[in-house]
Design a protein around this motif. Structure first.
Motif, PDB file in Angstrom:
ATOM      1  N   ALA A 107     -42.241 -42.912  86.339  1.00 46.43           N
ATOM      2  CA  ALA A 107     -42.046 -44.328  85.982  1.00 46.43           C
ATOM      3  C   ALA A 107     -42.968 -44.774  84.983  1.00 46.43           C
ATOM      4  CB  ALA A 107     -41.962 -45.147  87.191  1.00 46.43           C
ATOM      5  N   GLN A 108     -42.777 -45.778  84.489  1.00 43.28           N
ATOM      6  CA  GLN A 108     -43.639 -46.467  83.074  1.00 43.28           C
ATOM      7  C   GLN A 108     -45.043 -46.685  83.915  1.00 43.28           C
ATOM      8  OE1 GLN A 108     -42.126 -50.224  81.677  1.00 43.28           O
ATOM      9  NE2 GLN A 108     -43.809 -50.260  80.018  1.00 43.28           N
ATOM     10  N   LEU A 109     -45.049 -47.326  85.026  1.00 41.91           N
ATOM     11  CA  LEU A 109     -46.526 -47.427  85.734  1.00 41.91           C
ATOM     12  C   LEU A 109     -46.855 -46.529  86.770  1.00 41.91           C
ATOM     13  CD1 LEU A 109     -46.262 -51.179  86.533  1.00 41.91           C
ATOM     14  CD2 LEU A 109     -47.229 -50.363  84.626  1.00 41.91           C
ATOM     15  N   VAL A 110     -48.025 -45.948  86.479  1.00 43.36           N
ATOM     16  CA  VAL A 110     -48.495 -44.902  87.335  1.00 43.36           C
ATOM     17  C   VAL A 110     -48.782 -45.432  88.732  1.00 43.36           C
ATOM     18  CG1 VAL A 110     -50.115 -42.850  87.506  1.00 43.36           C
ATOM     19  CG2 VAL A 110     -49.115 -43.522  85.251  1.00 43.36           C
ATOM     20  N   ARG A 111     -48.508 -44.782  89.799  1.00 46.22           N
ATOM     21  CA  ARG A 111     -48.739 -45.335  91.193  1.00 46.22           C
ATOM     22  C   ARG A 111     -49.966 -44.519  91.555  1.00 46.22           C
ATOM     23  NH1 ARG A 111     -43.046 -44.687  94.031  1.00 46.22           N
ATOM     24  NH2 ARG A 111     -41.694 -45.856  92.533  1.00 46.22           N
ATOM     25  N   VAL A 112     -50.940 -45.734  91.873  1.00 48.31           N
ATOM     26  CA  VAL A 112     -52.396 -44.986  92.173  1.00 48.31           C
ATOM     27  C   VAL A 112     -52.911 -45.730  93.311  1.00 48.31           C
ATOM     28  CG1 VAL A 112     -52.788 -44.411  89.954  1.00 48.31           C
ATOM     29  CG2 VAL A 112     -53.577 -46.790  90.661  1.00 48.31           C
ATOM     30  N   VAL A 113     -54.010 -45.044  93.938  1.00 50.45           N
ATOM     31  CA  VAL A 113     -54.899 -45.685  94.808  1.00 50.45           C
ATOM     32  C   VAL A 113     -56.059 -46.008  94.231  1.00 50.45           C
ATOM     33  CG1 VAL A 113     -56.186 -45.509  97.106  1.00 50.45           C
ATOM     34  CG2 VAL A 113     -54.108 -44.253  96.662  1.00 50.45           C
ATOM     35  N   ALA A 114     -56.532 -47.391  94.375  1.00 44.39           N
ATOM     36  CA  ALA A 114     -57.627 -47.861  93.608  1.00 44.39           C
ATOM     37  C   ALA A 114     -58.852 -47.454  94.731  1.00 44.39           C
ATOM     38  CB  ALA A 114     -57.510 -49.175  93.095  1.00 44.39           C
ATOM     39  N   ILE A 123     -71.490 -49.407  90.144  1.00 43.30           N
ATOM     40  CA  ILE A 123     -70.301 -49.851  90.921  1.00 43.30           C
ATOM     41  C   ILE A 123     -68.946 -49.251  89.831  1.00 43.30           C
ATOM     42  CG2 ILE A 123     -68.789 -51.716  91.498  1.00 43.30           C
ATOM     43  CD1 ILE A 123     -71.622 -53.525  90.935  1.00 43.30           C
ATOM     44  N   LYS A 124     -68.176 -48.621  90.789  1.00 44.65           N
ATOM     45  CA  LYS A 124     -66.934 -47.953  90.123  1.00 44.65           C
ATOM     46  C   LYS A 124     -65.574 -48.188  90.640  1.00 44.65           C
ATOM     47  CE  LYS A 124     -68.809 -43.991  90.980  1.00 44.65           C
ATOM     48  NZ  LYS A 124     -69.149 -42.572  91.154  1.00 44.65           N
ATOM     49  N   ILE A 125     -64.676 -48.282  89.994  1.00 42.88           N
ATOM     50  CA  ILE A 125     -63.190 -48.573  90.429  1.00 42.88           C
ATOM     51  C   ILE A 125     -62.537 -47.164  90.049  1.00 42.88           C
ATOM     52  CG2 ILE A 125     -61.021 -49.699  90.183  1.00 42.88           C
ATOM     53  CD1 ILE A 125     -62.500 -52.151  90.109  1.00 42.88           C
ATOM     54  N   CYS A 126     -62.257 -46.319  90.997  1.00 40.47           N
ATOM     55  CA  CYS A 126     -61.578 -45.044  90.729  1.00 40.47           C
ATOM     56  C   CYS A 126     -60.037 -45.004  90.944  1.00 40.47           C
ATOM     57  CB  CYS A 126     -62.078 -43.894  91.314  1.00 40.47           C
ATOM     58  SG  CYS A 126     -63.997 -43.815  91.259  1.00 40.47           S
ATOM     59  N   LEU A 127     -59.297 -44.716  89.767  1.00 41.26           N
ATOM     60  CA  LEU A 127     -57.938 -44.545  90.020  1.00 41.26           C
ATOM     61  C   LEU A 127     -57.367 -43.330  90.350  1.00 41.26           C
ATOM     62  CD1 LEU A 127     -57.144 -47.369  87.186  1.00 41.26           C
ATOM     63  CD2 LEU A 127     -57.269 -47.801  89.613  1.00 41.26           C
ATOM     64  N   MET A 128     -56.806 -43.106  91.476  1.00 40.07           N
ATOM     65  CA  MET A 128     -56.451 -41.905  92.068  1.00 40.07           C
ATOM     66  C   MET A 128     -54.890 -41.710  92.085  1.00 40.07           C
ATOM     67  SD  MET A 128     -59.590 -40.815  94.600  1.00 40.07           S
ATOM     68  CE  MET A 128     -59.239 -38.989  94.034  1.00 40.07           C
ATOM     69  N   ASP A 129     -54.313 -40.700  91.469  1.00 42.63           N
ATOM     70  CA  ASP A 129     -52.677 -40.543  91.569  1.00 42.63           C
ATOM     71  C   ASP A 129     -52.539 -40.547  93.095  1.00 42.63           C
ATOM     72  OD1 ASP A 129     -49.987 -38.854  92.065  1.00 42.63           O
ATOM     73  OD2 ASP A 129     -50.358 -39.295  89.759  1.00 42.63           O
ATOM     74  N   ALA A 130     -51.443 -41.528  93.485  1.00 41.14           N
ATOM     75  CA  ALA A 130     -51.063 -41.802  95.017  1.00 41.14           C
ATOM     76  C   ALA A 130     -50.331 -40.799  95.431  1.00 41.14           C
ATOM     77  CB  ALA A 130     -50.055 -43.035  94.780  1.00 41.14           C
ATOM     78  N   GLN A 131     -49.977 -39.621  94.836  1.00 38.71           N
ATOM     79  CA  GLN A 131     -49.154 -38.505  95.390  1.00 38.71           C
ATOM     80  C   GLN A 131     -50.325 -37.306  95.171  1.00 38.71           C
ATOM     81  OE1 GLN A 131     -45.479 -38.057  93.384  1.00 38.71           O
ATOM     82  NE2 GLN A 131     -44.569 -39.285  94.996  1.00 38.71           N
ATOM     83  N   GLY A 133     -53.641 -36.963  94.271  1.00 39.22           N
ATOM     84  CA  GLY A 133     -55.037 -37.252  94.362  1.00 39.22           C
ATOM     85  C   GLY A 133     -55.980 -37.184  93.266  1.00 39.22           C
ATOM     86  N   VAL A 134     -55.061 -36.874  92.155  1.00 38.58           N
ATOM     87  CA  VAL A 134     -55.859 -36.400  90.814  1.00 38.58           C
ATOM     88  C   VAL A 134     -56.453 -37.653  90.194  1.00 38.58           C
ATOM     89  CG1 VAL A 134     -55.399 -35.777  88.459  1.00 38.58           C
ATOM     90  CG2 VAL A 134     -54.333 -34.468  90.128  1.00 38.58           C
ATOM     91  N   LEU A 135     -57.651 -37.500  89.934  1.00 37.91           N
ATOM     92  CA  LEU A 135     -58.446 -38.892  89.127  1.00 37.91           C
ATOM     93  C   LEU A 135     -57.641 -39.376  87.874  1.00 37.91           C
ATOM     94  CD1 LEU A 135     -60.844 -40.898  89.309  1.00 37.91           C
ATOM     95  CD2 LEU A 135     -62.109 -39.024  88.149  1.00 37.91           C
ATOM     96  N   LYS A 136     -57.418 -40.425  87.771  1.00 41.97           N
ATOM     97  CA  LYS A 136     -56.546 -40.856  86.579  1.00 41.97           C
ATOM     98  C   LYS A 136     -57.626 -41.749  85.562  1.00 41.97           C
ATOM     99  CE  LYS A 136     -52.302 -39.845  87.140  1.00 41.97           C
ATOM    100  NZ  LYS A 136     -51.734 -38.842  86.088  1.00 41.97           N
ATOM    101  N   GLU A 137     -58.569 -42.403  86.100  1.00 43.70           N
ATOM    102  CA  GLU A 137     -59.589 -43.107  85.370  1.00 43.70           C
ATOM    103  C   GLU A 137     -60.468 -43.719  86.217  1.00 43.70           C
ATOM    104  OE1 GLU A 137     -59.292 -47.081  82.246  1.00 43.70           O
ATOM    105  OE2 GLU A 137     -57.610 -46.212  82.970  1.00 43.70           O
ATOM    106  N   VAL A 138     -61.676 -43.949  85.629  1.00 45.33           N
ATOM    107  CA  VAL A 138     -62.965 -44.342  86.131  1.00 45.33           C
ATOM    108  C   VAL A 138     -63.376 -45.357  85.383  1.00 45.33           C
ATOM    109  CG1 VAL A 138     -65.165 -44.180  87.288  1.00 45.33           C
ATOM    110  CG2 VAL A 138     -63.531 -42.218  87.694  1.00 45.33           C
ATOM    111  N   ILE A 139     -63.548 -46.875  85.844  1.00 50.45           N
ATOM    112  CA  ILE A 139     -64.215 -47.827  85.350  1.00 50.45           C
ATOM    113  C   ILE A 139     -65.416 -48.203  86.101  1.00 50.45           C
ATOM    114  CG2 ILE A 139     -63.982 -50.276  84.540  1.00 50.45           C
ATOM    115  CD1 ILE A 139     -60.874 -48.541  85.558  1.00 50.45           C
ATOM    116  N   LYS A 140     -66.530 -48.345  85.343  1.00 51.49           N
ATOM    117  CA  LYS A 140     -67.737 -48.719  86.003  1.00 51.49           C
ATOM    118  C   LYS A 140     -68.509 -49.274  85.299  1.00 51.49           C
ATOM    119  CE  LYS A 140     -70.895 -44.712  84.563  1.00 51.49           C
ATOM    120  NZ  LYS A 140     -71.381 -43.513  85.030  1.00 51.49           N
ATOM    121  N   GLY A 521     -62.948 -39.722  96.383  1.00 48.22           N
ATOM    122  CA  GLY A 521     -61.862 -38.864  96.856  1.00 48.22           C
ATOM    123  C   GLY A 521     -61.685 -38.930  98.434  1.00 48.22           C
ATOM    124  N   GLY A 522     -62.830 -38.819  99.107  1.00 46.12           N
ATOM    125  CA  GLY A 522     -62.622 -38.922 100.737  1.00 46.12           C
ATOM    126  C   GLY A 522     -62.274 -40.418 101.145  1.00 46.12           C
TER     127      GLY A 522
END
Length: 565
Positions: A107-114, A123-131, A133-140, A521-522
């Protein structure tokens, strides 16, 4: 997640059904969007007057949606042309089972766990693929302490504003279906209702030790809490005791004490809860053997200020509606109960069928924990303690400020193996400790013996690598060596450290985690039970030519430890 069902239209009402949906109420459309519903299609089978509906949604709270007044009015409006449930007017439907898919495109928007990963330094916000678990992006961003005010404190307002702005900026690219939380320990928010009664105290504030002598008279013994008496505010109980003594009027207004991960969970969900990994993090407040508050906590009456204990990683609820509107996050975004960061590193391993496993979580602190380890090995005078894992079990632990000490010793240039050989051959030693706050040698002032040699920048960094490897090796020996050791976090990418540690621990296999999100990830894995997260481990290689010299150097370094002070 895709939802599919069949609904039943009255014969002859096909045109009216389409007309009403062509004129869909704007407030209903906004409601469906707020619940994260998208890619919604309805197909008509005219021969049977059946409607086949399909849509996507993450963590859809269908029960809450059914109670929305707009939804109920729409169902009542549609009840005259389709089969419904008699009392609620909800359309009668049958869920469909998927039996085949082919060439499915993302889909156009990637589904993630933040994952909100709030450390002492970053301080980080890590975006991990919801299915996957692959790391998509880290903002810190870097973290800091506000020195002004009644005492140094955490800048929670700035952190919160950054979190909201960052999440809002991500909604155009990602569908954030859930948020997990992990933070550093030894921190709590004293609340007066829904606002802070006192600023969130920085645990490294030296003045907290003003109450040390009096505090020692009251705190529970090590045999009960497995928590050593630590400097500054590293015992959360000491922080609370100091705040209560220094600011009695403000402390008398405290209605709730929220552990640090739970404070952020409260801001996101509105729910106040407690959680065992942060309670059991050298706080003096928890008895891990009995799984209850310590006698000291009960004597002070603080046990009554902590909200209900809720399972680590449990769903607290959905994001607050006003916050969903402010950030653009879906109203269905689920918020999960947070975890202490060092314990988050253990999550991928705590259910492994191994007799014992050592996990080294490295960041500002180097925290070494042995799953299924022996509590009898703990020595409170060497900053050894029992942390509590996500299942509530006591876990033997030792730590030192490895990241901070490494930064204090290194230069801007990486050391090579030749630089390490120079340090070993010439007997250049760094002796602890180079950071205040904790570790088996926290009471000593660090010193470097260069033997009169001038070190190049590369050799300075090599000395830093050797020092943290020797400290880690020493701490593992105090805990008891496991057959397998996993390095998570910053040091998992330090090849010199891994080579040195592997060469020092000949009887144990040393693995580096290749998941760059150790703690995040944990936290994501714990909070999203369906996440297909698999840790990738790389076996560290020892350096055979280095081992004889390194073993001699270790003996000499440990002999010098005896003379400290």
């Amino acid at each position: 997640m895709k939802y599919s069902s069949v609904m039943y239209l009255h014969k002859g009402c096909e045109a009216e059904y389409k007309k009403r949906h062509d004129e869909l109420w704007p407030d209903l459309a906004e409601l469906l969007k707020s619940y994260g519903i998208k890619n919604y299609y309805i197909y008509l089978d005219e021969s049977e007057s059946r409607l086949y509906a399909t849509f996507d949604a993450e963590n859809l709270d269908s029960g809450a949606l059914a109670k929305e007044p707009v939804m109920q009015r729409w169902w009542k409006y549609m009840a005259d042309i389709m089969e419904t449930k008699s009392e609620s007017f909800e359309p009668a439907s049958t869920a469909l089972q998927e039996v085949f898919r082919f060439n499915v495109q993302d889909a156009q928007l990637v589904r993630v766990v933040a994952v909100l990963d709030i450390g002492k330094t970053n301080i980080k916000i890590c975006l991990m693929d919801a299915q996957t678990g692959v790391l998509k992006e880290v903002i810190k961003r870097t973290n800091g302490v506000v020195e002004e005010g009644i005492y140094p404190h955490v800048d929670v307002e700035t952190i919160w504003q950054w979190i909201k702005e960052t999440l809002a900026g991500l909604t155009s690219t990602y569908f954030i279906g859930s948020i997990a939380i992990t933070t550093h320990g030894a921190t709590a928010a004293c609340m007066a209702g829904d606002v802070l009664a006192l600023p969130v105290l920085d645990y490294e504030y030296d003045d907290i030790d003003q109450c040390r002598t009096e505090y020692e008279k009251w705190r529970s013994p090590f045999s009960e809490t497995f928590s050593p008496l630590l400097p500054q505010g590293l015992n959360l109980g000491k922080q609370l005791y100091w705040q209560q003594s220094k600011f009695p009027e403000a402390f008398s207004n405290v209605t709730d004490i929220l552990l640090y991960p739970q404070y952020w969970g409260f801001l996101l969900s509105g729910q106040k809860v407690s959680e065992v990994t942060s309670l059991g993090c050298h706080t003096d407040l928890w008895n891990p053997s009995a799984c209850q508050f310590s006698h000291f906590s009960q004597q002070q009456g603080w046990d009554k200020l902590f909200p209900q204990l809720v399972e680590t990683g449990a769903k607290l609820g959905n994001i607050l509606p006003a916050l969903a509107e402010e950030t653009g996050l879906p109203k269905s975004c689920a918020i999960f109960n947070g975890i202490h960061d060092s314990n988050a590193s253990l999550v991928p391993y705590i259910s492994k069928p191994l007799d014992s496993l050592t996990v080294i979580s490295s960041g500002t602190w180097t925290v070494i924990a042995t799953i299924n380890g022996d509590l009898d090995s703990l020595d409170e005078h060497k900053d050894m303690l029992a942390n509590v894992d996500a299942f509530g079990r006591a876990t033997p632990t030792i730590r030192f400020m490895g990241g901070r000490e490494w930064e204090a010793l290194r230069s801007d240039k990486e050391g090579t193996m030749d630089d390490i050989s120079f340090i070993l051959e010439n007997g250049v030693f760094a002796l602890p400790s180079f950071a205040t706050g904790g570790g088996p040698f926290a009471q000593y002032q660090g010193r470097i013996d260069t033997r009169g040699l001038s070190l190049t920048p590369g050799q300075q960094s090599a000395l830093a690598d050797v020092y943290v490897a020797l400290m880690t090796d020493y701490c593992i020996d105090l805990l008891g060596e496991s057959d397998m050791t996993v390095v998570e976090g910053a040091f998992s990418n330090n090849l010199n450290f891994l080579t040195l540690l592997s060469s020092l621990k000949a009887n144990s296999e040393i693995y580096a985690s290749r998941d760059v999100t150790g703690t995040a990830g944990g936290a994501a894995l714990l909070s999203n039970k369906s996440l297909k997260h698999k840790g990738r481990l790389s076996l560290a290689q020892c350096e055979p030519t280095l081992k004889p010299l390194l073993n001699l150097y270790r003996c000499q370094w440990r002999e010098r430890l005896v003379t400290l002070g």
